[in-house]
Scaffold this active site. Structure first.
Site, PDB file in Angstrom:
ATOM      1  N   THR A  95      24.876  -7.781 -25.112  1.00 22.85           N
ATOM      2  CA  THR A  95      24.040  -7.944 -23.711  1.00 22.85           C
ATOM      3  C   THR A  95      23.532  -6.401 -23.264  1.00 22.85           C
ATOM      4  O   THR A  95      23.961  -5.559 -23.815  1.00 22.85           O
ATOM      5  CB  THR A  95      25.084  -8.517 -22.876  1.00 22.85           C
ATOM      6  OG1 THR A  95      26.022  -7.636 -22.285  1.00 22.85           O
ATOM      7  CG2 THR A  95      25.817  -9.689 -23.362  1.00 22.85           C
ATOM      8  N   GLU A 146      27.156   2.511 -32.635  1.00 24.53           N
ATOM      9  CA  GLU A 146      26.174   3.209 -33.294  1.00 24.53           C
ATOM     10  C   GLU A 146      24.669   2.766 -32.858  1.00 24.53           C
ATOM     11  O   GLU A 146      23.950   3.758 -32.580  1.00 24.53           O
ATOM     12  CB  GLU A 146      26.289   2.841 -34.855  1.00 24.53           C
ATOM     13  CG  GLU A 146      25.312   3.696 -35.730  1.00 24.53           C
ATOM     14  CD  GLU A 146      25.470   5.194 -35.549  1.00 24.53           C
ATOM     15  OE1 GLU A 146      24.646   5.874 -34.876  1.00 24.53           O
ATOM     16  OE2 GLU A 146      26.597   5.855 -36.064  1.00 24.53           O
ATOM     17  N   VAL A 149      22.289   4.499 -29.650  1.00 28.05           N
ATOM     18  CA  VAL A 149      20.985   5.496 -29.912  1.00 28.05           C
ATOM     19  C   VAL A 149      20.503   5.231 -31.077  1.00 28.05           C
ATOM     20  O   VAL A 149      21.228   5.234 -32.395  1.00 28.05           O
ATOM     21  CB  VAL A 149      21.638   7.048 -29.886  1.00 28.05           C
ATOM     22  CG1 VAL A 149      20.405   7.923 -29.922  1.00 28.05           C
ATOM     23  CG2 VAL A 149      22.425   7.069 -28.563  1.00 28.05           C
ATOM     24  N   ALA A 151      19.109   2.362 -32.712  1.00 32.63           N
ATOM     25  CA  ALA A 151      19.143   1.239 -33.220  1.00 32.63           C
ATOM     26  C   ALA A 151      19.964   1.248 -34.582  1.00 32.63           C
ATOM     27  O   ALA A 151      21.480   1.642 -34.542  1.00 32.63           O
ATOM     28  CB  ALA A 151      17.990   0.392 -33.468  1.00 32.63           C
ATOM     29  N   LEU A 153      19.950   3.331 -36.920  1.00 26.96           N
ATOM     30  CA  LEU A 153      20.065   4.886 -37.464  1.00 26.96           C
ATOM     31  C   LEU A 153      21.250   5.399 -37.535  1.00 26.96           C
ATOM     32  O   LEU A 153      21.938   5.180 -36.092  1.00 26.96           O
ATOM     33  CB  LEU A 153      19.073   5.837 -36.903  1.00 26.96           C
ATOM     34  CG  LEU A 153      17.565   5.445 -37.027  1.00 26.96           C
ATOM     35  CD1 LEU A 153      16.678   6.310 -36.365  1.00 26.96           C
ATOM     36  CD2 LEU A 153      17.103   5.436 -38.572  1.00 26.96           C
ATOM     37  N   GLU A 208      10.475  -2.962 -22.525  1.00 26.11           N
ATOM     38  CA  GLU A 208      11.303  -3.550 -21.859  1.00 26.11           C
ATOM     39  C   GLU A 208      10.203  -4.862 -21.204  1.00 26.11           C
ATOM     40  O   GLU A 208       9.169  -4.334 -20.861  1.00 26.11           O
ATOM     41  CB  GLU A 208      12.150  -2.741 -20.642  1.00 26.11           C
ATOM     42  CG  GLU A 208      13.176  -2.015 -21.218  1.00 26.11           C
ATOM     43  CD  GLU A 208      14.190  -2.371 -22.087  1.00 26.11           C
ATOM     44  OE1 GLU A 208      14.586  -3.705 -21.395  1.00 26.11           O
ATOM     45  OE2 GLU A 208      14.688  -1.978 -22.884  1.00 26.11           O
ATOM     46  N   ASP A 219      15.768   5.190 -19.845  1.00 24.29           N
ATOM     47  CA  ASP A 219      16.588   4.931 -21.022  1.00 24.29           C
ATOM     48  C   ASP A 219      16.679   5.925 -22.105  1.00 24.29           C
ATOM     49  O   ASP A 219      17.594   5.933 -22.657  1.00 24.29           O
ATOM     50  CB  ASP A 219      15.510   3.827 -21.576  1.00 24.29           C
ATOM     51  CG  ASP A 219      16.302   3.220 -23.069  1.00 24.29           C
ATOM     52  OD1 ASP A 219      17.397   2.468 -22.841  1.00 24.29           O
ATOM     53  OD2 ASP A 219      15.577   3.190 -24.076  1.00 24.29           O
ATOM     54  N   LYS A 223      20.741   7.661 -23.503  1.00 18.85           N
ATOM     55  CA  LYS A 223      20.899   8.041 -24.966  1.00 18.85           C
ATOM     56  C   LYS A 223      21.328   9.326 -25.168  1.00 18.85           C
ATOM     57  O   LYS A 223      22.029   9.633 -25.794  1.00 18.85           O
ATOM     58  CB  LYS A 223      19.641   7.658 -25.890  1.00 18.85           C
ATOM     59  CG  LYS A 223      19.397   6.199 -25.707  1.00 18.85           C
ATOM     60  CD  LYS A 223      18.137   5.983 -26.617  1.00 18.85           C
ATOM     61  CE  LYS A 223      17.759   4.248 -26.458  1.00 18.85           C
ATOM     62  NZ  LYS A 223      16.332   3.944 -27.150  1.00 18.85           N
ATOM     63  N   GLY A 339      14.211  -2.787 -32.578  1.00 23.94           N
ATOM     64  CA  GLY A 339      13.875  -4.063 -33.202  1.00 23.94           C
ATOM     65  C   GLY A 339      15.147  -4.699 -33.645  1.00 23.94           C
ATOM     66  O   GLY A 339      16.236  -4.176 -33.774  1.00 23.94           O
TER      67      GLY A 339
END
Length: 367
Positions: A95, A146, A149, A151, A153, A208, A219, A223, A339
Site C-alpha cells: 500500500t 528493497e 528505492v 523498484a 533495482l 502519480e 518522492d 528515497k 512499473g
C-alpha cells in the site's frame, strides 16, 4: 524433506499487490522444485476488507475476494493466524498508506516478518525508525524494503552491504524518479513543450494520479532519506533541501482543476532553463547526499550529454555511489525504476530472502 510453508498476509491488492499474487501463482511449482518453499496467501486485504483463505479455494483469489471478503481490524488478523497456528509469517505491505505503518510493531510482536513496497515507515521521524528496529531485534524478525528505492533495482542492498563491510560511502547521487526521468529525457532530446511531455507521462501512468506529487520533489526526497538512513545518517525529511519543479501559481495549494488546465505555464521557464545551459548538456532532476558535508539536496541540474546521467533513456533510474575505495569512479546502478511488474518482482525477491532466513533458523532448531 517437506516443503517449508511460508504464510503471507498481503495488505493491498492494487497494481503491485495483485501482480505479486499472480507472479507467485505462476512460479509456485518453480519455488517448490528449486527452493523447497511453498508460498501461500492465507489472508489478502484491501484498505477495508480482508479475505481469509478457506480450504479448496486456492488460486481463485479475485473471485474469492469479491465473494467472501469481510471488514477487518489488525487484531482479527493476529487472532486468525494464532487460531490457525500459522507459522513462518510475512506481512507484505503493498500500500501507500500511513495507517498500516502503525501496525508494523504489533505485527512484529506477534511473529510477523515484514516486506514493504510502502516507503512511509522508513521516512517517518527517527524515533519511530529506531523503535521499529529495536522491536525487530528484540523479536528476531526481518524487515526488507528493497523496492522503496528504484523498484526492482538492488540499490538498498548494495548500499547496505558496502556500509556494513566497512566501506566509506562519500556521496550518493542519482535520478530516483521514473516519471521525472522520462520527462527530462524526452525534453532534452525532443523539440516539444514541457507540458506536452508531462501530459504524455500522465497518460502512460508514469506519474502519480496527481503529477504535482512527482514535480514537488517529495518522492525523490523520501528515497534519498531512506538511503541516507541506510548508512546510519540520523537525518529527518525536513533536513533535505528540495528544489520543487512546481510554480507559484501551479503548486499543491491550487485546486486540481486549475492545475489540469494551466500546464502550459510550465513551458516558458523550462524552455529558458534548456536553452541557457552549456552546449551538449541536458537537464536532469537528481537527489544528492554528500556524506562529508551532511548535505541532502533534490534539484534540477545540467549535466554533460556524455555522462552516465546524460545518457539516460526512457523512464530509467540511475544511482551513482561514490566510495573511498572506488575513488572518483562511482558504482552505477541503472534500470527500470518504476512499473508494477518490476516492483512486484522486487517484493517477491525480498519475500524469498526472508523465507531462506526462516529455513536456516529451522535447520538450526532441528539440529
Amino acid at each position: 524433506m517437506s516443503a517449508l510453508r511460508i504464510n503471507i498476509v498481503l495488505f493491498g491488492i492494487g497494481n503491485v499487490g495483485s501482480t505479486l499474487i499472480n507472479q507467485v501463482i505462476e512460479s509456485q511449482k518453480f519455488f517448490l522444485e528449486k527452493r523447497n518453499i511453498d508460498l501461500r496467501f492465507p489472508i489478502i486485504t484491501n484498505s477495508t476488507l480482508a479475505f481469509f483463505e478457506k480450504e479448496g479455494l486456492r488460486n481463485q483469489w479475485e473471485a474469492n475476494f469479491a465473494q467472501s471478503a469481510i471488514p477487518f481490524r489488525i487484531e482479527d488478523i493476529i487472532e486468525y493466524v494464532q487460531e490457525q497456528q500459522l507459522e513462518n509469517l510475512i506481512a507484505v505491505d503493498a500500500t501507500a498508506s500511513e495507517e498500516i505503518i502503525k501496525n508494523y510493531i504489533p505485527l512484529i510482536q506477534n511473529g510477523f516478518n515484514i516486506v514493504a513496497a510502502n516507503k512511509k515507515a522508513n521516512t517517518l521521524h527517527t524515533d519511530f525508525y529506531k523503535e521499529l528496529r529495536r522491536n525487530l531485534k528484540k523479536y528476531d524478525k526481518t524487515f526488507l524494503y528493497e523496492t522503496n528505492v528504484g523498484a526492482g533495482l538492488p540499490v538498498v542492498q548494495t548500499i547496505n552491504d558496502l556500509h556494513f563491510s566497512g566501506e566509506e560511502i562519500t556521496k550518493i547521487r542519482g535520478v530516483f524518479s521514473g516519471s521525472l526521468s522520462y520527462i527530462f529525457n524526452r525534453f532534452s532530446a525532443e523539440e516539444l513543450p514541457f507540458s506536452k511531455i508531462l501530459l504524455a507521462a500522465e497518460k502512460l501512468g508514469l506519474t502519480e494520479p496527481d503529477s504535482r506529487e512527482d514535480l514537488s520533489g517529495n518522492d525523490v526526497a523520501r528515497k534519498l532519506l531512506i538511503l541516507a538512513r541506510e548508512i546510519e545518517q540520523l537525518v529527518e525529511f525536513t533536513d533535505i533541501n528540495i528544489e520543487s519543479l512546481l510554480l507559484p501559481n501551479l503548486n499543491e495549494k491550487n485546486p486540481k482543476s486549475d492545475y489540469a488546465v494551466n500546464k502550459q505555464l510550465f513551458d516558458k521557464p523550462f524552455q529558458i532553463a534548456k536553452i541557457t545551459q552549456a552546449d551538449n548538456h541536458v537537464l536532469r532532476y537528481v537527489g544528492e547526499l554528500n556524506v562529508k558535508t551532511k548535505q541532502l539536496e533534490v534539484k534540477l541540474v545540467s549535466v554533460p550529454k556524455s555522462s552516465p546521467l546524460g545518457q539516460l533513456q526512457g523512464a530509467d533510474n540511475l544511482i551513482e555511489i561514490y566510495t573511498k575505495s572506488y575513488g572518483d569512479i562511482p558504482i552505477v546502478i541503472q534500470g527500470a525504476g518504476a512499473g508494477k511488474q518490476v516492483t512486484a518482482r522486487g517484493v517477491l525477491t525480498d519475500i524469498l530472502k526472508v523465507a531462506e532466513k526462516i529455513k536456516i533458523q529451522e535447520a538450526i532448531w532441528l539440529s
